[in-house]
Write a protein that holds these residues in place. Structure first.
Motif, mmCIF file in Angstrom:
data_model
loop_
_atom_site.group_PDB
_atom_site.id
_atom_site.type_symbol
_atom_site.label_atom_id
_atom_site.label_comp_id
_atom_site.label_asym_id
_atom_site.label_seq_id
_atom_site.Cartn_x
_atom_site.Cartn_y
_atom_site.Cartn_z
ATOM 1 N N TYR A 1 9.843 13.383 3.423
ATOM 2 C CA TYR A 1 10.166 12.104 4.022
ATOM 3 C C TYR A 1 8.408 12.070 4.383
ATOM 4 C CZ TYR A 1 15.028 13.020 4.200
ATOM 5 O OH TYR A 1 16.483 13.223 3.951
ATOM 6 N N PRO B 1 6.462 5.845 16.155
ATOM 7 C CA PRO B 1 4.661 5.980 16.009
ATOM 8 C C PRO B 1 4.047 5.447 16.458
ATOM 9 C CG PRO B 1 7.033 4.547 14.906
ATOM 10 C CD PRO B 1 7.294 5.430 15.827
ATOM 11 N N GLU C 1 8.659 0.377 9.623
ATOM 12 C CA GLU C 1 9.200 -0.044 11.135
ATOM 13 C C GLU C 1 7.988 -1.049 11.551
ATOM 14 O OE1 GLU C 1 9.045 4.690 12.445
ATOM 15 O OE2 GLU C 1 7.134 4.091 11.603
ATOM 16 N N SER D 1 2.676 5.047 10.630
ATOM 17 C CA SER D 1 4.138 5.569 10.508
ATOM 18 C C SER D 1 3.630 7.062 10.436
ATOM 19 C CB SER D 1 4.656 5.454 9.822
ATOM 20 O OG SER D 1 5.044 3.369 10.257
ATOM 21 N N THR D 2 2.071 8.185 10.525
ATOM 22 C CA THR D 2 1.617 8.880 10.509
ATOM 23 C C THR D 2 2.248 9.901 11.154
ATOM 24 O OG1 THR D 2 -0.074 7.990 10.422
ATOM 25 C CG2 THR D 2 0.353 8.246 7.846
ATOM 26 N N GLN E 1 11.473 9.656 14.769
ATOM 27 C CA GLN E 1 9.902 9.886 14.571
ATOM 28 C C GLN E 1 9.546 8.950 15.880
ATOM 29 O OE1 GLN E 1 7.703 6.335 11.544
ATOM 30 N NE2 GLN E 1 6.103 8.397 11.375
ATOM 31 N N ALA F 1 2.069 13.022 8.705
ATOM 32 C CA ALA F 1 3.241 12.885 8.447
ATOM 33 C C ALA F 1 4.338 13.250 6.945
ATOM 34 C CB ALA F 1 3.733 11.972 9.162
ATOM 35 N N SER G 1 5.343 2.860 7.439
ATOM 36 C CA SER G 1 6.860 3.101 6.533
ATOM 37 C C SER G 1 6.995 4.604 6.584
ATOM 38 C CB SER G 1 7.161 2.654 5.610
ATOM 39 O OG SER G 1 6.772 1.066 5.535
ATOM 40 N N ILE G 2 8.506 5.009 6.794
ATOM 41 C CA ILE G 2 8.905 6.466 6.017
ATOM 42 C C ILE G 2 9.535 6.382 4.314
ATOM 43 C CG2 ILE G 2 10.535 7.739 6.418
ATOM 44 C CD1 ILE G 2 10.036 7.598 9.470
ATOM 45 N N ILE H 1 7.356 13.590 12.041
ATOM 46 C CA ILE H 1 9.027 12.971 10.620
ATOM 47 C C ILE H 1 9.193 14.554 11.408
ATOM 48 C CG2 ILE H 1 10.159 12.069 9.579
ATOM 49 C CD1 ILE H 1 8.247 11.058 8.020
ATOM 50 N N GLY I 1 5.905 9.609 6.336
ATOM 51 C CA GLY I 1 5.342 8.245 6.840
ATOM 52 C C GLY I 1 3.624 8.200 6.465
ATOM 53 N N THR I 2 3.947 6.293 6.099
ATOM 54 C CA THR I 2 2.581 6.774 5.278
ATOM 55 C C THR I 2 1.480 5.382 6.672
ATOM 56 O OG1 THR I 2 3.581 3.600 5.247
ATOM 57 C CG2 THR I 2 4.171 6.004 3.503
#
Length: 700
Positions: A271, A347, A314, A324-325, A345, A260, A297-298, A328, A273-274
């Motif tokens: 932004y 996730p 998150e 959280s990938t 999102q 993401a 996280s974002i 988004i 997404g990790t």
């Protein structure tokens, strides 16, 4: 960063297989900011909103029944068959398998050029995950693709010849050389950004930015801190380090950005997404507790410099592979009587999040499936309200969702007309346990899925209850407006259109169109093979077209979960194709073999030894399961080894597994495995063929 353009330019010679006069793609910031023009599908989410929404309305709820196949194209590549194509100026661009890029005329289905970056030859052992690629990017005269071995490549859109190549991975993020790329790059303002995967393979997460015209490195943002003894790159990493304990940097830390990335042209932010932590087991990487920023996280970054703006985490101290990938999406929603610029999102963790994209503050979060790890999310703090015992501190736990999440990477879509999000959801549990693991003694190993997890005791996951569903989700009311069961445990990405349609493919081999307002099935097409690619829509000579990649299930989780094998798709016999549809289409599919579950060989030539099989099972779960399936029960992403004669022959097995005889077909080589390891694997595979056991914990 090292430039590989000169060394690899010869690979493009001979790639031009037709003399079609191609023009520039015409894709730039203005085109990707234009939500109203549906002529092209120029980026992974079509536009910067990442909504996977087409404003085209030639194909409607009233005439979709007349939709037919316009043409099919045999992609002739191994591995991944769920990639998403792009369309610009009547040309389709698609990357599949080992990042092989092909340009195809959208009206005729004629191949214009093909470029093979020789991932097997250059990457070698980097084929560990064997997942291939999910997408690419366009920028003016460039087609940009990221390869599994870490290169970012710019190809001339007119000729299909290499223009530049840059290696994006170095020791600061990929200390052991096992990180890889499977995602689609994103472009904006002459820049291209890319991340990578490998949280379980000692990777330190980051996203990097390059010049889209030349491949020149511009900036990098690390998502987790490195070794404190070496100093931190900036104040943001120093701040993040205060949320970690122990010696996390020895394991990489995770937080990889493998999917993401959303660019906001209004606020000029990126932004990201990790991903999950590496290893999953918090007792190893974070024994003193702490949130572990910026995993799960974002994170908002300044798009010019890559500098930190804000973050929303998150899953603090994530411990279950809850990435959280997932994509988004951006929209403007009316909430509390006023318009709010938001990010949305869904996730892995089972909640649907609506976040203020200006401030990063949580607006709302509600469950989209069965969630047992948390009661809800505290809207004041933004933190999840975790249930007790979920960190397997008191022994093994059975938890929903499992490692594949309630929503995986398959794209959701959002329609600004219906104001609904269309989410492909998964309903699957896993067992999480650290039994038998001594954190002080644990060491990651090469070529393995290093999660730091242990035995499950007597717990078993209720696989017979796993399922999937397509949901029409109201992000303002935070509830489902409709739900439709879908075949199998995983379903394809979605695309919404202006006249109230939602397109989605299924693992049973059907491509479908639903009424976006009610979920009613309006049209379906039997594709002859699994349809899990994300569809797109565009125009060619003014005619609205719909295209989707089809083929045997590949990548996680579609190729891994044992329940998927019942559909009978096989790696060797079923094609990987690009299908294109139009109103009045009359084309016929080529002859495709019938599908049925593969039958294991009953040969007693190799009688499995239980002790050797047990040792082989551990190796298989670490190195082979991702492609060949839990319990060696494959679903089509790779051969079903139970049905293969190869494990019966020691020399042939060694040539393939250890020496890499099938690298060009996407089979990695595992050079660290010794003769005893290979024999153990052979005994495990034969045990599974004769008396299968599938009670496998996903934690390895």
């Amino acid at each position: 960063m090292r430039r590989l353009g000169t060394a690899l330019s010869a690979l493009a010679l001979g790639s031009l297989v037709a003399s079609h006069a191609l023009s520039s793609t015409g894709i730039d910031t203005a085109r990707l900011s234009n939500e109203a023009d549906g002529t092209d599908w120029g980026s992974y989410g079509r536009t910067y909103s990442e909504n996977h929404y087409s404003p085209l309305a030639q194909i409607t709820t009233a005439n979709v029944a007349k939709l037919g196949l316009a043409w099919s194209f045999d992609l002739n590549t191994p591995l991944r068959a769920d990639s998403q194509p792009l369309a610009a100026n009547g040309i389709l661009y698609v990357a599949t398998g080992l990042s092989v890029v092909q340009a195809i005329d959208a009206l005729s289905g004629k191949l214009l050029w093909r470029y093979d970056p020789d991932v097997a030859g250059v990457g070698g052992r980097k084929l560990i995950s064997g997942w291939g690629i999910r997408g690419l990017a366009l920028w003016r005269d460039r087609v940009i693709v990221a390869t599994q071995d870490g290169r970012l490549i710019g190809i001339d859109a007119k000729s299909g010849k290499l223009v530049w190549s840059t290696q994006t991975l170095d020791k600061s993020v990929d200390a052991m050389g096992e990180a890889d790329i499977t995602g689609a790059p994103r472009v904006f303002d002459g820049k291209v950004v890319i991340g990578f995967g490998g949280a379980e393979r000692w990777a330190r997460g980051a996203v990097s930015c390059f010049d889209a015209e030349t491949g020149k490195f511009l900036w990098r943002f690390y998502t987790v801190p490195g070794d404190p003894a070496k100093g931190f790159e900036n104040d943001t990493m120093a701040m993040a380090a205060r949320t970690w304990t122990g010696e996390w940097w020895k394991y990489g830390g995770g937080g990889t950005v493998w999917n993401a990335m959303t660019y906001d042209p209004e606020l000029h932010r990126l932004y990201i997404g990790t991903g999950n932590a590496g290893p999953w087991n918090w007792k190893i990487r974070n024994p003193g507790k702490g949130d572990n920023l910026f995993i799960a996280s974002i994170v908002a970054l300044d798009a010019n410099t890559g500098k930190y703006v804000w973050h929303y985490q998150e899953n603090p101290d994530e411990a279950w592979d809850y990435n959280s990938t997932m994509d988004i999406a951006m929209a403007t929603l009316t909430i509390g009587g006023r318009p709010r610029k938001v990010l949305m999102q869904a996730p892995k963790n089972g909640f649907y999040y609506v976040i203020d994209r200006e401030t990063g503050k949580l607006i709302s979060a509600e469950k989209i499936g069965l969630v047992t790890w948390a009661k809800g999310v505290d809207l004041k703090t933004g933190r999840p309200i975790e249930n007790p015992g979920i960190r397997y501190e008191n022994g093994p736990i059975l938890q929903w969702p499992g490692t594949y999440g309630t929503h995986n990477w398959q794209p959701m879509s959002y329609s600004p007309k219906t104001k609904l999000a269309y989410i492909p959801t998964i309903h699957q549990a896993d067992i999480y346990s650290s039994e038998g693991i001594k954190p002080a003694d644990w060491k990651p190993i090469n070529d393995a899925w290093n999660t730091g997890m242990g035995g499950a005791g007597t717990l078993t996951a209720p696989a017979d209850t796993f399922s999937s569903m397509l949901q029409g989700w109201d992000p303002v009311a935070q509830k489902a407006r409709w739900q439709v069961p879908t075949p199998g445990i995983i379903n394809g990405g979605t695309m919404a259109t202006a006249d109230g349609l939602v397109f989605q493919g299924h693992i049973d081999g059907t491509f479908n169109a639903y009424d976006a307002g009610t979920g009613k099935l309006l049209w379906h097409f039997p594709a002859g093979v699994s349809v899990l690619g994300a569809p797109i829509s565009y125009t060619a000579k003014g005619r609205q077209m719909v295209s989707v990649v089809v083929g045997p299930p590949s990548g996680s989780p579609s190729a891994t979960l044992t329940g998927q094998s019942k559909f009978g798709w096989t790696y060797r016999t079923h094609p990987r194709m690009l299908l294109t549809f139009a109103l009045g289409g009359k084309a016929k599919l080529p002859a495709i073999p019938k599908h049925a579950p593969e039958q294991p060989l009953t040969s007693r030539e190799l009688v499995p030894d239980p002790k050797l099989a047990a040792a082989g099972g551990a190796i298989f779960n670490n190195a082979c399961m991702t492609c060949h399936g839990v319990g060696a029960i494959a679903s089509g992403g790779a051969p079903d080894l139970r049905a293969s004669p190869v494990p019966l022959d020691r020399d042939t097995f060694a040539q393939i597994v250890k020496e890499g005889a099938l690298l060009k077909q996407g089979m990695p080589k595992f050079g660290d495995l010794g003769p005893a390891d290979l024999d153990a694997l052979r005994h495990y595979i034969r045990q599974q063929a004769l008396a299968p056991k599938t009670d496998v914990v996903h934690a390895m």
